[in-house]
Design an enzyme around this catalytic site. Structure first.
Site, PDB file in Angstrom:
ATOM      1  N   ASP A   2    -110.567 -49.232   1.204  1.00 44.78           N
ATOM      2  CA  ASP A   2    -110.713 -47.853   0.748  1.00 44.78           C
ATOM      3  C   ASP A   2    -111.783 -47.677  -0.311  1.00 44.78           C
ATOM      4  O   ASP A   2    -112.099 -48.585  -1.071  1.00 44.78           O
ATOM      5  CB  ASP A   2    -109.377 -47.305   0.233  1.00 44.78           C
ATOM      6  CG  ASP A   2    -108.697 -48.235  -0.775  1.00 44.78           C
ATOM      7  OD1 ASP A   2    -108.901 -49.455  -0.705  1.00 44.78           O
ATOM      8  OD2 ASP A   2    -107.950 -47.726  -1.643  1.00 44.78           O
ATOM      9  N   GLU A  14    -105.741 -49.823  -1.314  1.00 45.51           N
ATOM     10  CA  GLU A  14    -105.562 -50.737  -2.447  1.00 45.51           C
ATOM     11  C   GLU A  14    -105.658 -49.983  -3.764  1.00 45.51           C
ATOM     12  O   GLU A  14    -104.999 -50.344  -4.743  1.00 45.51           O
ATOM     13  CB  GLU A  14    -106.617 -51.851  -2.402  1.00 45.51           C
ATOM     14  CG  GLU A  14    -106.428 -52.926  -3.471  1.00 45.51           C
ATOM     15  CD  GLU A  14    -106.979 -52.537  -4.830  1.00 45.51           C
ATOM     16  OE1 GLU A  14    -106.353 -52.910  -5.860  1.00 45.51           O
ATOM     17  OE2 GLU A  14    -108.019 -51.844  -4.896  1.00 45.51           O
ATOM     18  N   GLU A  15    -106.457 -48.924  -3.794  1.00 38.48           N
ATOM     19  CA  GLU A  15    -106.625 -48.146  -5.021  1.00 38.48           C
ATOM     20  C   GLU A  15    -105.427 -47.254  -5.322  1.00 38.48           C
ATOM     21  O   GLU A  15    -105.385 -46.596  -6.356  1.00 38.48           O
ATOM     22  CB  GLU A  15    -107.898 -47.288  -4.933  1.00 38.48           C
ATOM     23  CG  GLU A  15    -109.185 -48.072  -4.747  1.00 38.48           C
ATOM     24  CD  GLU A  15    -109.571 -48.892  -5.960  1.00 38.48           C
ATOM     25  OE1 GLU A  15    -108.896 -48.775  -7.008  1.00 38.48           O
ATOM     26  OE2 GLU A  15    -110.545 -49.668  -5.870  1.00 38.48           O
ATOM     27  N   ARG A  25    -109.249 -69.010 -11.357  1.00 41.90           N
ATOM     28  CA  ARG A  25    -108.447 -69.710 -12.350  1.00 41.90           C
ATOM     29  C   ARG A  25    -107.036 -69.888 -11.795  1.00 41.90           C
ATOM     30  O   ARG A  25    -106.536 -69.038 -11.056  1.00 41.90           O
ATOM     31  CB  ARG A  25    -108.389 -68.938 -13.674  1.00 41.90           C
ATOM     32  CG  ARG A  25    -107.689 -67.606 -13.616  1.00 41.90           C
ATOM     33  CD  ARG A  25    -107.613 -66.909 -14.976  1.00 41.90           C
ATOM     34  NE  ARG A  25    -106.806 -67.633 -15.918  1.00 41.90           N
ATOM     35  CZ  ARG A  25    -107.275 -68.131 -17.080  1.00 41.90           C
ATOM     36  NH1 ARG A  25    -108.545 -67.949 -17.423  1.00 41.90           N
ATOM     37  NH2 ARG A  25    -106.487 -68.782 -17.902  1.00 41.90           N
ATOM     38  N   HIS A  31    -115.947 -49.378 -10.313  1.00 46.58           N
ATOM     39  CA  HIS A  31    -115.428 -48.002 -10.429  1.00 46.58           C
ATOM     40  C   HIS A  31    -116.435 -47.065 -11.095  1.00 46.58           C
ATOM     41  O   HIS A  31    -116.183 -45.873 -11.199  1.00 46.58           O
ATOM     42  CB  HIS A  31    -114.079 -47.934 -11.166  1.00 46.58           C
ATOM     43  CG  HIS A  31    -112.943 -48.473 -10.366  1.00 46.58           C
ATOM     44  ND1 HIS A  31    -111.667 -47.949 -10.449  1.00 46.58           N
ATOM     45  CD2 HIS A  31    -112.870 -49.473  -9.452  1.00 46.58           C
ATOM     46  CE1 HIS A  31    -110.867 -48.618  -9.629  1.00 46.58           C
ATOM     47  NE2 HIS A  31    -111.577 -49.544  -9.020  1.00 46.58           N
TER      48      HIS A  31
END
Length: 434
Positions: A98, A164-165, A209, A404
């Protein structure tokens, strides 16, 4: 070192070099397609739960590659499964699709001119977080694996996820809905991989990580109800704005005084303070919204409980009442994006083999959140999520427009880096011969 051990070490090094060369050789011929896919998607972004064109595009490419394709999962989600010619493990690789309600300000021949509607208002739409690159790189990995299907051990599922947003208010979406809709009903992977382009790293590098890579995120809503009065005689009312302001101020002590930040960082942020309609009227209510982020589950729960406690007791002290949704809902919360340590070590070795040790970094914790960990938690399998540098060489990543931003810019050199790294990680996990 004894001769036999030296010979073994040299053989291992040669094998790694061959594997890295194979990943590079497999991706390089596909780069024109990967770049074209990315540019097409960038020019035609779609908002969360509205990825109709994107979904059709992805499904079409997977079908061309010979994948078993399912569509309509979580509205517009797409899944493609490739069964190798030899027995082996199962792997899932996820990409989000998206765009964002952001008007693009980057001068590109394929810049987005798309429009949409967000929260009832017309908005520009842009792939300001790089999901266009995620889809293109993941399709590139899918194409590379399809070419060696006959000799490939195991099976691979590619998960192209919508929203996902975050789904629009009143709708379900994203990873939680894909899980609810049975994305893993007929295919339970042994591990799940994901990646994300970031402006915080220069192009040519990747970072990962073990443990908490991205924070949990819990959205909250607090409504303070008082009693309306004229601004000239506030003592005749109960001021919800003053009460809400004190809640905001008192909540700053959650991180600074209540949580043991020697252990892990945490963040409490208020993003909405809405109260009143006229300058000389004390309103009857005020609304607060924000997020709580943490890297430790115990600290996460402590922060949420402390926020609720502060809201209730501050309101009571002012004679007001309060309604709390902390968190707002299960779908508005994301767990810590936790990289399984053992699997992370394996993926790091793959990335180093594909890209060179100098190009693989230890990632800093990122207090942003993702719904990617919902997949692994739902079926209790390990996952790894790594970051791909997107900022052009010579530009300081610390000052580059962030994800963003309407000025977010992806150096397309990242497409090869992410594709080669993910391909090598997949091949090594499956046990494919170099």
């Amino acid at each position: 070192m004894r001769p036999t051990l030296l010979a073994a070490s040299l053989l291992l090094a040669a094998t790694s070099a061959a594997a890295a060369e194979t990943a590079q050789q497999a991706i390089q011929p596909l780069l024109p397609d990967i770049t074209a896919w990315r540019r097409d998607l960038h020019q035609h972004p779609e908002l969360s739960n509205r990825e109709v064109r994107t979904s059709k595009f992805v499904a079409g490419e997977l079908k061309k590659l010979g994948y078993e394709v399912r569509t309509g999962i979580a509205h517009t989600g797409v899944v493609g499964v490739l069964k190798g010619g030899r027995p082996g493990p199962k792997l899932a690789i996820r990409a989000d699709m998206d765009g964002l309600p952001v008007t693009e300000e980057v001068d590109l021949p394929f810049a987005s001119k798309a429009k949409g509607e967000y929260l009832g208002k017309p908005v520009g739409v842009m792939h300001a977080c790089g999901h266009d690159a995620h889809v293109a790189m993941t399709l590139g990995v899918a194409a590379a694996l399809a070419k060696r299907r006959r000799d490939l051990p195991g099976e691979v599922m590619f998960v192209f996820q919508p929203a996902e947003e975050g789904a629009p208010p009143g709708e379900e979406g994203g990873a939680p809905l894909m899980v609810k809709d049975g994305v893993f009903k007929d295919f339970k992977p042994d591990a799940i991989f994901g990646m994300h382009v970031v402006s915080a790293l220069p192009v040519g590098t990747v970072a990962l990580r073990p443990g908490g890579a991205m924070a949990s995120s819990d959205t909250f809503r607090i409504v303070v109800r008082g009693r309306q009065a004229h601004g000239a005689t506030p003592w005749k009312g109960i001021d919800p704005i003053v009460t809400a302001a004190e809640i905001v101020t008192a909540s700053q002590t959650i991180v600074s005084r209540a949580l043991d930040i020697n252990k892990e960082p945490a963040v409490v942020t208020f993003g909405i303070f809405d109260g009143g309609q006229r300058f000389n009227i004390v309103p009857d209510k005020a609304e607060l919204q924000g997020t709580v982020r943490a890297f430790d589950e115990g600290m996460r729960q402590q922060a949420l409980a402390s926020l609720k406690n502060i809201a209730e007791h501050v309101a009571a002290a002012h004679g007001a009442t309060v309604e709390t949704q902390i968190p707002l809902s299960a779908d508005s919360s994301n767990p810590v994006n936790h990289n399984d340590p053992a699997l992370t070590a394996r993926v790091r070795a793959s990335l180093e083999a594909a890209l060179g040790k100098d190009h693989v970094q230890e990632a800093q914790r990122w207090t942003a959140s993702e719904d990617f960990p919902q997949f692994g938690r739902a079926i209790d399998v390990p996952s790894v999520y790594f970051f791909v540098g997107a900022t052009p060489a010579g530009q300081d990543p610390a000052t580059a427009p962030s994800n963003h931003s309407p000025k977010f810019f992806l150096d397309e050199g990242a497409l090869a880096v992410g594709s080669e790294g993910m391909l090598q990680a997949a091949l090594d996990f499956l046990g494919a011969a170099p």
